[in-house]
Design a protein around this motif. Sequence first.
Motif, PDB file in Angstrom:
ATOM      1  N   GLU A   4      35.793   2.189 -12.786  1.00 45.49           N
ATOM      2  CA  GLU A   4      37.189   2.441 -12.423  1.00 45.49           C
ATOM      3  C   GLU A   4      37.328   3.530 -11.351  1.00 45.49           C
ATOM      4  O   GLU A   4      38.362   4.165 -11.223  1.00 45.49           O
ATOM      5  CB  GLU A   4      38.038   2.785 -13.652  1.00 45.49           C
ATOM      6  N   LYS A   5      36.258   3.716 -10.549  1.00 47.61           N
ATOM      7  CA  LYS A   5      36.319   4.627  -9.401  1.00 47.61           C
ATOM      8  C   LYS A   5      36.629   3.774  -8.163  1.00 47.61           C
ATOM      9  O   LYS A   5      35.794   3.552  -7.299  1.00 47.61           O
ATOM     10  CB  LYS A   5      35.002   5.382  -9.239  1.00 47.61           C
ATOM     11  N   GLU A   7      38.614   4.078  -5.514  1.00 47.07           N
ATOM     12  CA  GLU A   7      38.635   4.631  -4.161  1.00 47.07           C
ATOM     13  C   GLU A   7      37.210   4.716  -3.594  1.00 47.07           C
ATOM     14  O   GLU A   7      36.966   4.361  -2.450  1.00 47.07           O
ATOM     15  CB  GLU A   7      39.292   6.011  -4.172  1.00 47.07           C
ATOM     16  N   LYS A   8      36.266   5.177  -4.429  1.00 48.65           N
ATOM     17  CA  LYS A   8      34.866   5.253  -4.003  1.00 48.65           C
ATOM     18  C   LYS A   8      34.317   3.853  -3.741  1.00 48.65           C
ATOM     19  O   LYS A   8      33.583   3.628  -2.775  1.00 48.65           O
ATOM     20  CB  LYS A   8      34.042   5.952  -5.096  1.00 48.65           C
ATOM     21  N   SER A   9      34.694   2.906  -4.604  1.00 52.49           N
ATOM     22  CA  SER A   9      34.246   1.527  -4.428  1.00 52.49           C
ATOM     23  C   SER A   9      34.741   0.940  -3.116  1.00 52.49           C
ATOM     24  O   SER A   9      34.015   0.228  -2.421  1.00 52.49           O
ATOM     25  CB  SER A   9      34.720   0.668  -5.603  1.00 52.49           C
ATOM     26  N   LEU A  10      36.001   1.263  -2.755  1.00 50.70           N
ATOM     27  CA  LEU A  10      36.548   0.767  -1.485  1.00 50.70           C
ATOM     28  C   LEU A  10      35.779   1.325  -0.291  1.00 50.70           C
ATOM     29  O   LEU A  10      35.519   0.621   0.680  1.00 50.70           O
ATOM     30  CB  LEU A  10      38.028   1.141  -1.375  1.00 50.70           C
ATOM     31  N   ILE A  11      35.414   2.618  -0.385  1.00 46.67           N
ATOM     32  CA  ILE A  11      34.642   3.239   0.706  1.00 46.67           C
ATOM     33  C   ILE A  11      33.311   2.507   0.894  1.00 46.67           C
ATOM     34  O   ILE A  11      32.947   2.108   1.996  1.00 46.67           O
ATOM     35  CB  ILE A  11      34.386   4.730   0.397  1.00 46.67           C
ATOM     36  N   LEU A  12      32.584   2.306  -0.215  1.00 51.50           N
ATOM     37  CA  LEU A  12      31.255   1.691  -0.138  1.00 51.50           C
ATOM     38  C   LEU A  12      31.341   0.231   0.299  1.00 51.50           C
ATOM     39  O   LEU A  12      30.527  -0.238   1.088  1.00 51.50           O
ATOM     40  CB  LEU A  12      30.560   1.800  -1.497  1.00 51.50           C
ATOM     41  N   ASN A  34      35.414 -10.035  -1.194  1.00 50.41           N
ATOM     42  CA  ASN A  34      35.755 -10.279  -2.600  1.00 50.41           C
ATOM     43  C   ASN A  34      35.802  -8.965  -3.381  1.00 50.41           C
ATOM     44  O   ASN A  34      36.704  -8.738  -4.202  1.00 50.41           O
ATOM     45  CB  ASN A  34      34.731 -11.231  -3.221  1.00 50.41           C
ATOM     46  N   THR A  35      34.854  -8.067  -3.112  1.00 51.51           N
ATOM     47  CA  THR A  35      34.838  -6.769  -3.805  1.00 51.51           C
ATOM     48  C   THR A  35      36.046  -5.923  -3.422  1.00 51.51           C
ATOM     49  O   THR A  35      36.669  -5.284  -4.275  1.00 51.51           O
ATOM     50  CB  THR A  35      33.538  -6.007  -3.461  1.00 51.51           C
ATOM     51  N   ILE A  36      36.392  -5.921  -2.132  1.00 49.67           N
ATOM     52  CA  ILE A  36      37.588  -5.182  -1.680  1.00 49.67           C
ATOM     53  C   ILE A  36      38.833  -5.734  -2.373  1.00 49.67           C
ATOM     54  O   ILE A  36      39.680  -4.985  -2.870  1.00 49.67           O
ATOM     55  CB  ILE A  36      37.724  -5.270  -0.146  1.00 49.67           C
ATOM     56  N   ALA A  37      38.937  -7.063  -2.426  1.00 55.20           N
ATOM     57  CA  ALA A  37      40.082  -7.693  -3.078  1.00 55.20           C
ATOM     58  C   ALA A  37      40.147  -7.325  -4.555  1.00 55.20           C
ATOM     59  O   ALA A  37      41.219  -7.024  -5.089  1.00 55.20           O
ATOM     60  CB  ALA A  37      39.993  -9.212  -2.922  1.00 55.20           C
ATOM     61  N   ALA A  38      38.989  -7.331  -5.218  1.00 62.16           N
ATOM     62  CA  ALA A  38      38.956  -7.005  -6.654  1.00 62.16           C
ATOM     63  C   ALA A  38      39.420  -5.565  -6.899  1.00 62.16           C
ATOM     64  O   ALA A  38      40.105  -5.283  -7.895  1.00 62.16           O
ATOM     65  CB  ALA A  38      37.546  -7.211  -7.198  1.00 62.16           C
ATOM     66  N   ASN A  39      39.065  -4.642  -6.003  1.00 61.53           N
ATOM     67  CA  ASN A  39      39.538  -3.258  -6.131  1.00 61.53           C
ATOM     68  C   ASN A  39      41.061  -3.175  -6.025  1.00 61.53           C
ATOM     69  O   ASN A  39      41.718  -2.500  -6.824  1.00 61.53           O
ATOM     70  CB  ASN A  39      38.889  -2.379  -5.056  1.00 61.53           C
ATOM     71  N   PHE A  40      41.618  -3.851  -5.032  1.00 61.07           N
ATOM     72  CA  PHE A  40      43.075  -3.854  -4.894  1.00 61.07           C
ATOM     73  C   PHE A  40      43.737  -4.520  -6.104  1.00 61.07           C
ATOM     74  O   PHE A  40      44.819  -4.098  -6.542  1.00 61.07           O
ATOM     75  CB  PHE A  40      43.492  -4.572  -3.603  1.00 61.07           C
ATOM     76  N   ASN A 234      43.349  12.264 -15.661  1.00 59.54           N
ATOM     77  CA  ASN A 234      41.948  12.678 -15.595  1.00 59.54           C
ATOM     78  C   ASN A 234      41.433  12.604 -14.165  1.00 59.54           C
ATOM     79  O   ASN A 234      40.709  13.477 -13.699  1.00 59.54           O
ATOM     80  CB  ASN A 234      41.096  11.780 -16.505  1.00 59.54           C
ATOM     81  N   VAL A 235      41.815  11.529 -13.450  1.00 59.02           N
ATOM     82  CA  VAL A 235      41.395  11.386 -12.046  1.00 59.02           C
ATOM     83  C   VAL A 235      41.939  12.532 -11.202  1.00 59.02           C
ATOM     84  O   VAL A 235      41.247  13.124 -10.391  1.00 59.02           O
ATOM     85  CB  VAL A 235      41.878  10.025 -11.495  1.00 59.02           C
ATOM     86  N   ILE A 236      43.225  12.885 -11.459  1.00 53.08           N
ATOM     87  CA  ILE A 236      43.843  13.993 -10.714  1.00 53.08           C
ATOM     88  C   ILE A 236      43.112  15.292 -11.010  1.00 53.08           C
ATOM     89  O   ILE A 236      42.832  16.099 -10.111  1.00 53.08           O
ATOM     90  CB  ILE A 236      45.336  14.115 -11.088  1.00 53.08           C
ATOM     91  N   GLY A 237      42.755  15.517 -12.299  1.00 54.06           N
ATOM     92  CA  GLY A 237      42.048  16.747 -12.681  1.00 54.06           C
ATOM     93  C   GLY A 237      40.705  16.871 -12.006  1.00 54.06           C
ATOM     94  O   GLY A 237      40.324  17.938 -11.525  1.00 54.06           O
ATOM     95  N   ILE A 238      39.970  15.738 -11.938  1.00 50.02           N
ATOM     96  CA  ILE A 238      38.654  15.743 -11.287  1.00 50.02           C
ATOM     97  C   ILE A 238      38.804  16.068  -9.807  1.00 50.02           C
ATOM     98  O   ILE A 238      38.053  16.860  -9.242  1.00 50.02           O
ATOM     99  CB  ILE A 238      37.967  14.370 -11.481  1.00 50.02           C
ATOM    100  N   ASN A 239      39.797  15.456  -9.161  1.00 52.97           N
ATOM    101  CA  ASN A 239      40.029  15.720  -7.731  1.00 52.97           C
ATOM    102  C   ASN A 239      40.375  17.184  -7.479  1.00 52.97           C
ATOM    103  O   ASN A 239      39.958  17.776  -6.486  1.00 52.97           O
ATOM    104  CB  ASN A 239      41.143  14.829  -7.208  1.00 52.97           C
ATOM    105  N   LEU A 240      41.151  17.786  -8.410  1.00 48.98           N
ATOM    106  CA  LEU A 240      41.509  19.201  -8.251  1.00 48.98           C
ATOM    107  C   LEU A 240      40.276  20.093  -8.360  1.00 48.98           C
ATOM    108  O   LEU A 240      40.131  21.074  -7.633  1.00 48.98           O
ATOM    109  CB  LEU A 240      42.541  19.604  -9.314  1.00 48.98           C
TER     110      LEU A 240
END
Length: 522
Positions: A4-5, A7-12, A34-40, A234-240
């Motif tokens: 469920e990461k 944003e990182k998946s989209l980058i890669l 297909n991977t980009i579509a699955a992320n969206f 949790n995602v926001i906390g990690i980013n902070l």
Amino acid sequence: MKLEKFEKSLILSREALGNAILLKDNNLIALNYNTIAANFDQLGEYEKALFYYKKSLIYASRTNNLNLKNWLYNNLGNIYCFDKKEYSKGIYYYRKSLRYSTKIADSSAIFLTKFNIAWAYFDVHKFELGLPYLKYINLFQEKHSDSSTIVILNMLNGMYESYKNNDKKATFYFENAIKLGQNDVDKTDLSYAHEEYSSFLFKIKKYKRAYENLHAYNEITNELKREERLKKLNVIGINLEIDEYKREIDHIKTEYKTNHQLLLEKQSKNRLISIAIIFALLLIIVFSYLYFQNSQLKQKNKLREIESKIQENIITASINGQEIERKRIASFLHDNISALLSSASLHLTVFSSKNDTNSEEITKTKSILIQTHYKIRDLSHQLLPSLLARFGLFYALNDLCESHSNSSLEFNYSTNVNDETRYNEEFEMKMYFIISELLNNIIKHSKATKAKVSIKQIDSHLHILIKDNGIGFEIKNYRTIEGFGLNQIKARVNTMEGKFRIISKPNEGTSIKIIAPIEYKS
């Protein structure tokens, strides 16, 4: 993506897509789209998911990868049926998927697709059309079912028996679905079972039990929403935390550089002071001379400069006002109107369930509300692209070039800046809409077949080159050409203390160069 990461998946996946395109490998290109579509899809950006699934399908059609074709059609069916509620399109894609899963003799894929088709037909109460698929999945459920599908399978059997007015059998299947669903980690399927069982109990006028199941459905749904919100927190906390570490590292680097600079400054301080005084005296003499010799000329130039500045400020203020209004309207549409439409649709659903009615007027009203919801969301994204707000300038520009590319005009995008780099929000908006306007000019006026967008960060400036192989034009005439908007763009770049240059000749294409000082986050 499985973690469920997204944003990182989209980058890669975008990096992998770039390499696949260089290799000219249609299979790899299709897999990465297909991977980009699955992320969206996972992010709830269903229009983006549809766009990239269909892009993947174009390249997959040039390969013999039947497994990928099967899953692409199945994913398209899922979006149309369960997200957009366009069941006829969804079932069309499911049938396409079924054709490929039959070709490759994948019994598990055949079972899953027929399971989805049965569910789709039952969702729109076309039970007789869904019955052959239900019989098939009942026959092979022991071989292919898991804890999730067995819950939904019991629910589907309950819905069919309810349709046939076999109340005893319907009760058995619904209660079995709820019993099995309570042991499943993912409570989503259990919520569906409670909802359908509640509808059945309303139908046979067992209102108390119907209310209890409707209450259980609401409780589970609220719990799932809370879990989703916790994930986001949790995602926001990690980013902070990451931002805090970056600030500490930057502080250490700055402190080291400052101490080193102070040492050098102490060694040459006296010499610099002497040179500075002499240089200042020379400058005073030279500027005094120039001032008295050219005072009248300077006054005229100053007046022209003021007039030009006022005009530029008026243009910039107008455009800034438009962007602020875009952002405000987009936010209002997304946060208020869209939420109200969803709430109205939910109230109609509950009203229909409580009053045991499926009138044509209510069904049409619900359909209109859903269509309006999607149109408002699309308008919100057009006013302020979601990629720009969520992932930043470079992702948004990459996506803009991809979405503008077609069979007659190809936009090539390149940059030396990391896709995760973020600047000041207003600066990103300004640069995005400037580049977007220039790309629109190419589409409307240039008659080009190829165009290039190149962005480089050199020191604290962005160097932007936009080039096409179109018909070009005479530079001296561009101010009189309606629809170009180049004067407005030039004025805007000037107010940012940047540089704007056009290179063009008839039949030799056009190049536009922009150098803009970067506005970093405060």
